[in-house]
Structures are given as structure tokens and as C-alpha cells.
Design a protein around this motif. Sequence first.
Motif, PDB file in Angstrom:
ATOM      1  N   CYS A 133       0.955  -1.193  -0.055  1.00 20.63           N
ATOM      2  CA  CYS A 133       0.084  -0.148  -0.007  1.00 20.63           C
ATOM      3  C   CYS A 133       1.042   1.318  -0.124  1.00 20.63           C
ATOM      4  O   CYS A 133       0.225   2.435  -0.050  1.00 20.63           O
ATOM      5  CB  CYS A 133      -0.984  -0.169   1.200  1.00 20.63           C
ATOM      6  SG  CYS A 133      -0.165   0.226   2.769  1.00 20.63           S
ATOM      7  N   CYS A 154       2.859  -4.717   7.590  1.00 17.85           N
ATOM      8  CA  CYS A 154       2.064  -3.345   7.743  1.00 17.85           C
ATOM      9  C   CYS A 154       1.033  -3.533   8.374  1.00 17.85           C
ATOM     10  O   CYS A 154      -0.147  -4.341   8.225  1.00 17.85           O
ATOM     11  CB  CYS A 154       1.839  -3.313   6.064  1.00 17.85           C
ATOM     12  SG  CYS A 154       0.832  -1.606   5.910  1.00 17.85           S
ATOM     13  N   CYS A 157      -2.342  -3.129   6.144  1.00 14.03           N
ATOM     14  CA  CYS A 157      -2.633  -4.191   5.015  1.00 14.03           C
ATOM     15  C   CYS A 157      -2.025  -5.531   5.096  1.00 14.03           C
ATOM     16  O   CYS A 157      -2.241  -6.152   4.095  1.00 14.03           O
ATOM     17  CB  CYS A 157      -2.521  -3.410   3.513  1.00 14.03           C
ATOM     18  SG  CYS A 157      -0.913  -3.504   3.003  1.00 14.03           S
ATOM     19  N   GLY A 159       0.901  -6.055   4.457  1.00 10.53           N
ATOM     20  CA  GLY A 159       1.809  -6.287   3.373  1.00 10.53           C
ATOM     21  C   GLY A 159       3.294  -6.198   3.677  1.00 10.53           C
ATOM     22  O   GLY A 159       3.469  -6.156   5.083  1.00 10.53           O
TER      23      GLY A 159
HETATM   24 ZN   LIG Z   1       0.459  -1.904   3.583  1.00  5.99          ZN
END
Ligand SMILES: [Zn+2]
Length: 246
Positions: A133, A154, A157, A159
Motif C-alpha cells: 500500500c 504493515c 494491509c 503487506g
Molecule cells: Zn500496507
Amino acid sequence: MSTSRPYDALRGFIASARQMVAFTGAGISAESGIPTYRGDDGLWNKYDPARFANIDNFFSDPEYYWSFFKEVRYPAISQAVPNRAHTALAQLEQKGALKAVITQNIDGLQQAAGSQKVLELHGNTRRIICLQCRQHQTMEAVHQRLATELPPKCPACGGTLKPDVVFFGEALPMDVMKDALAASQTCDLFLVVGSSLVVQPAAGLPLVANRNGARVVIINRDSTPLDRIADLVFHEPASEVLSAVV
Ligand SMILES: [Zn+2]
């Protein structure tokens, strides 16, 4: 204050320069206690730069990088404060004498000292970016989570998080390199501060400046391959030279 002739010459160069740029490397931050890859600091011997700084290894073995970050990188960066060399460069910019600092360092100490125009060729380890993101986080926020989450994800998200630095095997950021090249081509005084000038392509920037007619001054503890083209060379701590002449 030193009144020796090389110091006077450097003061004269700075006073007459219209477009001065500085190029900084690990040597300037070594005086703030940040070890270099090439140093022989004990803490760093536990981790192999060929592994923790390699992009393929970062993706295949992220725990290794984040353990290094937790144990070595974060403590070193978070405790470091700018020294007199960083401060002198910030003062030169405030006086309007210095147009930009091009740096190979990822520690953010130039900005901490007050420098505004900093071209970070290798990124900045204080920024952590989510590869999904693209959200940024501070290294403090990520470090806090490392106690329970390794590798960290993250929070927005889930990630993959990556420090916003250039790993071995990655290209330099093209826009930053372009600005650094332009600054080197148009300057009339190119000040190397604490770089051994061996890591290409950045180490070629003093040559670019030299070929475009700029004076080149090298301040580095050890000799460099470009000492022979320099107008002045100081094999002394950068903090001493710069605080004496600024
Ligand atoms: Zn993220």
C-alpha cells in the motif's frame, strides 16, 4: 581556530564559491558512532553485510534482516546525534553558500543537523515503506513491534515492510541520481566529506565536477583514488576541518 595554509585555502574556496555542493559518506557519520560496513566494529561482525544488505536475501530470509535491524541498525541510528561536521554543512546551507548535500548515508543525520536540501542516493533507514500500500512508517513504530512480530507486517494491509534504502542488487533511485549529477555538473566547488570514493557510480561525481571546471576538495581520514585530481586534500577528521573553516 587553525590558521594553517590549507585551512586558509579552504576558507578562500568556500568564500568565493557560487555553487558549492557537498558529497558525504560513511566517514562523516562514523564520528557520530555509526559503524561502517568496512569497519571492524564488534557488533556488526555478528551480521554479514553480504546477507543483511542483499535484496534477494531480504525477500528470502526477512527474519535475518529484521534481527539485524533490531539488534544493530536501530540502536546505532536511534542513538546517533549529528556531529560538528553535519552541523557545519547545515550552517553553510543556511548562509546560502551550500546548494545541496549529496549523501551515500542512510542515517538521516544531515537533516537532523538542519540541512534542507539532501539528495539521498541510498535512501533513508528511518523510513519504512509498505511494498503493497506504499504507506510510510517511522523506524521507531516498526521497532516497537519487532518484540512480538518478526518479520513485521504493515499494520494497515498486512503487506511486506521494507526500509526505504537501496540494498545491494537494487538500482539507485534514478530521480535522485539525476539531481546529484546535475548538481555535480553545475557546481564550482565540490566538497567530499568522509567518503573513500570507492562505491560507484556515486564515487564518479567528483570527477564529473572536476571535468566541468569545479574545484574539488577531499576531506577523508584515508587517501582516496581521486586525491590526485583534488585541489585540496585533508586526511583528518571532517568535524575538525569543517568546524575550523565554517
Ligand atoms: Zn500496507
